[in-house]
Motif scaffolding. Structure first.
Motif, mmCIF file in Angstrom:
data_model
loop_
_atom_site.group_PDB
_atom_site.id
_atom_site.type_symbol
_atom_site.label_atom_id
_atom_site.label_comp_id
_atom_site.label_asym_id
_atom_site.label_seq_id
_atom_site.Cartn_x
_atom_site.Cartn_y
_atom_site.Cartn_z
ATOM 1 N N SER A 189 -0.653 35.937 20.360
ATOM 2 C CA SER A 189 -0.153 36.211 21.707
ATOM 3 C C SER A 189 1.298 35.747 21.809
ATOM 4 N N PRO A 190 2.188 36.608 22.288
ATOM 5 C CA PRO A 190 3.592 36.188 22.442
ATOM 6 C C PRO A 190 3.743 35.070 23.486
ATOM 7 N N LEU A 240 -8.944 41.658 24.268
ATOM 8 C CA LEU A 240 -9.799 40.493 24.477
ATOM 9 C C LEU A 240 -8.999 39.219 24.213
ATOM 10 N N PRO A 241 -8.760 38.388 25.243
ATOM 11 C CA PRO A 241 -7.971 37.178 25.019
ATOM 12 C C PRO A 241 -8.710 36.163 24.149
ATOM 13 N N GLY A 242 -7.955 35.424 23.335
ATOM 14 C CA GLY A 242 -8.548 34.450 22.415
ATOM 15 C C GLY A 242 -9.358 33.371 23.108
ATOM 16 N N ALA A 243 -9.055 33.087 24.383
ATOM 17 C CA ALA A 243 -9.820 32.072 25.124
ATOM 18 C C ALA A 243 -11.309 32.417 25.138
ATOM 19 N N VAL A 244 -11.625 33.692 25.019
ATOM 20 C CA VAL A 244 -13.019 34.130 25.058
ATOM 21 C C VAL A 244 -13.745 33.783 23.755
ATOM 22 N N GLY A 253 -4.161 31.429 22.214
ATOM 23 C CA GLY A 253 -2.897 31.778 21.567
ATOM 24 C C GLY A 253 -2.981 33.074 20.771
ATOM 25 N N TRP A 254 -4.144 33.725 20.781
ATOM 26 C CA TRP A 254 -4.335 34.987 20.062
ATOM 27 C C TRP A 254 -5.049 35.976 20.977
ATOM 28 N N PHE A 255 -5.073 37.239 20.598
ATOM 29 C CA PHE A 255 -5.955 38.196 21.252
ATOM 30 C C PHE A 255 -6.492 39.172 20.217
#
Ligand SMILES: Cc1ncc(COP(=O)(O)O)c(C=O)c1O
Length: 399
Positions: free
Chosen positions: A337-338, A357-361, A366-368
């Motif tokens: 994620s930028p 899909l955001p990495g928090a999931v 910090g990633w998707f």
């Protein structure tokens, strides 16, 4: 009011919170799935019409041939034979019919395999970033999930960290290769080391450690990559599979648990898995899917087309300045994620009609994740949105 529900179930839902939060937003999106501006990269769901071979097989087998056609079905011999022949051909392991348990997808395979061997208070090691539901399933049995991180950007199998996480309470380790979400296929040498670790740790124990091998994507392989099952390297390994990926029809549910012939205590495990399927609410595939399996086993989505889509996404996002991991298999491309806040960046993309899909999931802030099961039109239409979002993020970071 907490008295209304099971404490175990209340605790099990906790890790799902980011997923459920995301799903709520996603359901607003799919309220209008035919909106031509929506570019949906969230999940491994189909965005093209189902393969005609699936429809043909279901229609063919829907016609009853006798009175018991739609009677209760557990693991039907004809469907088991289809699986057995496929497993023997692909892995060269002489599986026996009695050790193949048909389930409604890998979801039920994982749940029932765990249920057959763990007790409340046991520890189950899972690797993070994980498939969303491992922790919830483990907690649902009153067991303790023990997280071991897989490190970006190589996403290698963390054998030493797994070894360090083993305690006298460890009962199972879940390994998923090809790995969702990184797309990494674990090499044979690492699986061999893992097998040796688990063999040594299980020695002299009354309750040995089981390796649960989640092989959901074992036939979604790019660049002529080969998949190796960890069953070659550890006796107490269970193979868990779903047809939901090759068919890209995850709502038509069928999968299995397979135990290798070298597994100790086979008789007890057979009984335990059958019982686990029963107490999990009759966790067998429905009759129609079992009849159709001989036909469905031969069917697959176009992997070459998926690979071309992967290459296009990697090239186009790379040219815009995104850092993306090239998957060796699976449906997914992992992208850094930028913005440090991946949920905020996913919102920026969503404002441009691009849903990821955001990495928090999945425990990787910090990633998707992008699913390559989006169609080519979506990829094409998403590019200006991806560009605008990375430019907006650059402005935000600079200010
Ligand atoms: C790693 C992994 N395991 C298991 C599953 C469950 O597969 P199914 O829903 O077909 O049972 C999935 C589905 O996305 C997955 O990604």
């Amino acid at each position: 009011m907490t008295g209304a529900t099971s404490r175990t179930i209340r605790e099990a839902v906790e890790p799902l919170a980011p997923f459920l939060r995301f799903l709520q937003r996603y359901q607003q999106l799919i309220a209008n799935p035919s909106d031509p501006n929506v570019c949906d990269f969230c999940f491994g769901n189909p965005h093209e019409m189902p393969l005609p071979e699936i429809t043909d097989a279901l229609i063919r087998w829907a016609k009853p041939q006798h009175q018991m056609w739609f009677a209760y079905k557990t693991s039907e011999p004809e469907a088991v034979e289809v699986v057995r022949a496929s497993l023997v051909a692909r892995h060269g392991i002489p599986f026996e019919a009695a050790d193949i348990f048909l389930t409604n997808g890998a979801f039920a395979a994982i749940t029932c395999a765990l249920r057959a061997v763990i007790d409340p208070g046991d520890e189950v090691i899972y690797l993070s970033p994980p498939w969303f539901f491992y922790r919830t399933i483990i907690l649902g049995f009153g067991a303790t999930p023990v997280r071991v991180d897989i490190r970006p950007t190589r996403f290698d199998l963390p054998v030493d960290a797994i070894a360090a996480a083993v305690t006298p309470r460890t009962r199972a380790v879940i390994v998923n290769s090809p790995h969702n979400p990184s797309g990494r296929i674990y090499p044979d040498a690492d699986l061999q080391r893992l097998g040796a670790v688990l063999e040594a740790a299980s020695e002299h124990r009354e309750r040995p450690i089981y390796l649960l091998s989640d092989e959901a994507y074992s036939r979604i392989l790019f660049d002529s990559n080969a998949f190796r099952t960890p069953l070659h390297h550890y006796r107490r390994a269970m193979l868990l599979y779903t047809y939901g990926k090759t068919l890209l029809a995850p709502g038509q549910r069928i999968g299995y648990i397979a135990l290798p012939p070298q597994m100790p205590d086979l008789e007890q495990l057979r009984e335990a898995i059958f019982t686990a399927q029963t107490v999990t609410g009759f966790a067998w595939p429905n009759a129609l899917m079992q009849y159709a399996l001989g036909d469905l086993e031969q069917v697959s989505i176009d992997i070459a087309a998926l690979q071309r889509r992967r290459d296009r996404v990697l090239a186009d996002l790379g040219a815009m300045g995104y850092e993306a991991i090239s998957p060796e298999g699976t449906f997914y491309v992992l992208v850094r994620s930028p913005l440090t806040d991946d949920e905020a960046f996913a919102t920026l993309l969503a404002e441009a009609g691009v849903y990821v899909l955001p990495g928090a999931v999945f425990e990787l802030p910090g990633w998707f994740r992008i699913s390559l099961t989006a169609n080519d039109g979506m990829v094409e239409r998403s590019l200006p949105g991806f560009r605008r979002a990375i430019e907006a993020a650059a402005v935000e970071v600079a200010s």
